[in-house]
Design an enzyme around this catalytic site. Structure first.
Site, PDB file in Angstrom:
ATOM      1  N   THR A  96      -6.363  36.995   6.058  1.00  0.00           N
ATOM      2  CA  THR A  96      -7.672  36.350   5.951  1.00  0.00           C
ATOM      3  C   THR A  96      -8.435  36.998   4.798  1.00  0.00           C
ATOM      4  O   THR A  96      -8.744  38.190   4.840  1.00  0.00           O
ATOM      5  CB  THR A  96      -8.463  36.511   7.259  1.00  0.00           C
ATOM      6  OG1 THR A  96      -7.712  35.927   8.323  1.00  0.00           O
ATOM      7  CG2 THR A  96      -9.822  35.831   7.160  1.00  0.00           C
ATOM      8  N   LYS A 172      -9.607  28.913   6.677  1.00  0.00           N
ATOM      9  CA  LYS A 172      -9.433  30.032   7.607  1.00  0.00           C
ATOM     10  C   LYS A 172     -10.775  30.673   7.926  1.00  0.00           C
ATOM     11  O   LYS A 172     -11.029  31.100   9.056  1.00  0.00           O
ATOM     12  CB  LYS A 172      -8.472  31.077   7.020  1.00  0.00           C
ATOM     13  CG  LYS A 172      -8.190  32.273   7.947  1.00  0.00           C
ATOM     14  CD  LYS A 172      -7.545  31.857   9.258  1.00  0.00           C
ATOM     15  CE  LYS A 172      -7.349  33.016  10.239  1.00  0.00           C
ATOM     16  NZ  LYS A 172      -6.375  34.017   9.813  1.00  0.00           N
ATOM     17  N   LYS A 240     -14.490  42.598   9.775  1.00  0.00           N
ATOM     18  CA  LYS A 240     -13.912  42.177   8.493  1.00  0.00           C
ATOM     19  C   LYS A 240     -13.973  40.660   8.343  1.00  0.00           C
ATOM     20  O   LYS A 240     -14.496  40.139   7.350  1.00  0.00           O
ATOM     21  CB  LYS A 240     -12.456  42.635   8.384  1.00  0.00           C
ATOM     22  CG  LYS A 240     -11.721  42.078   7.164  1.00  0.00           C
ATOM     23  CD  LYS A 240     -10.252  42.416   7.187  1.00  0.00           C
ATOM     24  CE  LYS A 240      -9.449  41.615   8.170  1.00  0.00           C
ATOM     25  NZ  LYS A 240      -9.230  40.187   7.726  1.00  0.00           N
TER      26      LYS A 240
END
Length: 298
Positions: A96, A172, A240
């Site tokens: 990602t 994503k 994150k």
């Protein structure tokens, strides 16, 4: 003919993907910072060989690491593999990352004569092991063609989202926005129910059959019921991933208040020492603040 493939990153997702490639008949190497993971993959049938020794023979490199920094290090760091790959080899990047980063990696790979597929994954460790992931992919027609055997081996659904890198990672980010918010919302609802005398087990039994359910609720809430926070996907992933979402949103001038609220709960969980636990452990933040005792904590 079988492809020569290196899978870099043998965590819960990468290991399953690598085994799926083996099952499909591909000549597959697996590499990881953990010698234990590498040995386990070789015992499962993975090929043996040092990465620097076999790099020039590879048709594809599948990168299943945690973040952009690790992806760039694999390709262009001090021991980066990109310069050793043969022209026409395809890099399938699954972490990602921000869309701009994916575009940057595609450009650098193109300069070396390499193909690049922006290919984030979704589905969890079990679907990775079963070869039925969803892959949100973007890249040139040549990159897709080169990666097709890998996509066929690892995914039930491949979304072809564009002819250059970026759209895969953008999608994503959208998925991670929903997934992170859904996990935090599940934890909030489950612990709220506890204040009303509804046990976590009853919560799962009822809500999983009602309109308020989600895939994340059905997958993660049972971890709380079992008091088992073995990390299938850890708390530390979400600062994150939601950080990427918030950065992209900021660059687009878009407010994302639900994402920001979920982010704070995951940061609180990580700051409480829960970062390495399963992401369902965000429920412990709610439980602590409300004076509740979750299953397994009595």
């Amino acid at each position: 003919m079988a492809m020569q493939i290196a899978v870099i990153g043998l965590g819960s997702m990468g290991f399953g993907m690598a085994k799926s490639m083996l099952r499909s008949g591909q000549h597959t190497y697996g590499f990881d910072l953990s010698p234990k993971q590498v040995a386990a993959f070789q015992q499962a049938g993975g090929s043996e060989g040092a990465l620097d020794a076999i790099a020039g023979t590879l048709d594809a490199v599948v990168i299943v690491v945690l973040n952009a920094a690790q992806t760039e290090d694999v390709l262009f760091g001090t021991q980066g593999i990109a310069a050793s790959l043969k022209p026409g080899a395809v890099v399938v990047a699954c972490a990602t990352v921000a869309p701009d980063f994916a575009r940057k990696m595609e450009e650098k790979c193109t300069d070396l004569g390499l193909l690049y597929l922006d290919a984030p994954i979704s589905g969890g460790a079990k679907k990775a092991a079963d070869g039925v992931l969803s892959i949100m992919a973007a890249g040139t027609a040549a990159a897709f063609k080169a990666a097709d055997p890998i996509l066929d081996a690892t995914a039930a659904t491949v979304f072809r989202l564009g002819d250059a890198a970026g759209p895969g990672s953008a999608m994503k980010a959208v998925n991670q926005l929903l997934a992170g918010v859904h996990i935090a919302a599940m934890a909030e609802a489950l612990t709220f129910g506890m204040t009303q005398g509804i046990s976590p087990q009853t919560f799962v039994e009822v809500i999983s059959k009602c309109a308020g359910t989600s895939w994340m609720l059905e997958n993660r809430a049972p971890h709380i019921v079992d008091g088992d926070y073995t990390p299938h996907s850890s708390v530390n992933i979400w600062p994150k991933d939601l950080g990427i979402v918030l950065d992209v949103a900021k660059s687009a001038g878009f407010g994302a208040p639900l994402t920001a609220a979920a982010m704070q709960q995951f940061l609180a969980a990580a700051g409480s020492g829960l970062g390495a636990e399963d992401d369902a452990a965000v429920a412990k933040v709610y439980a602590r603040n409300a004076g509740l005792v979750l299953p397994g904590d009595a």
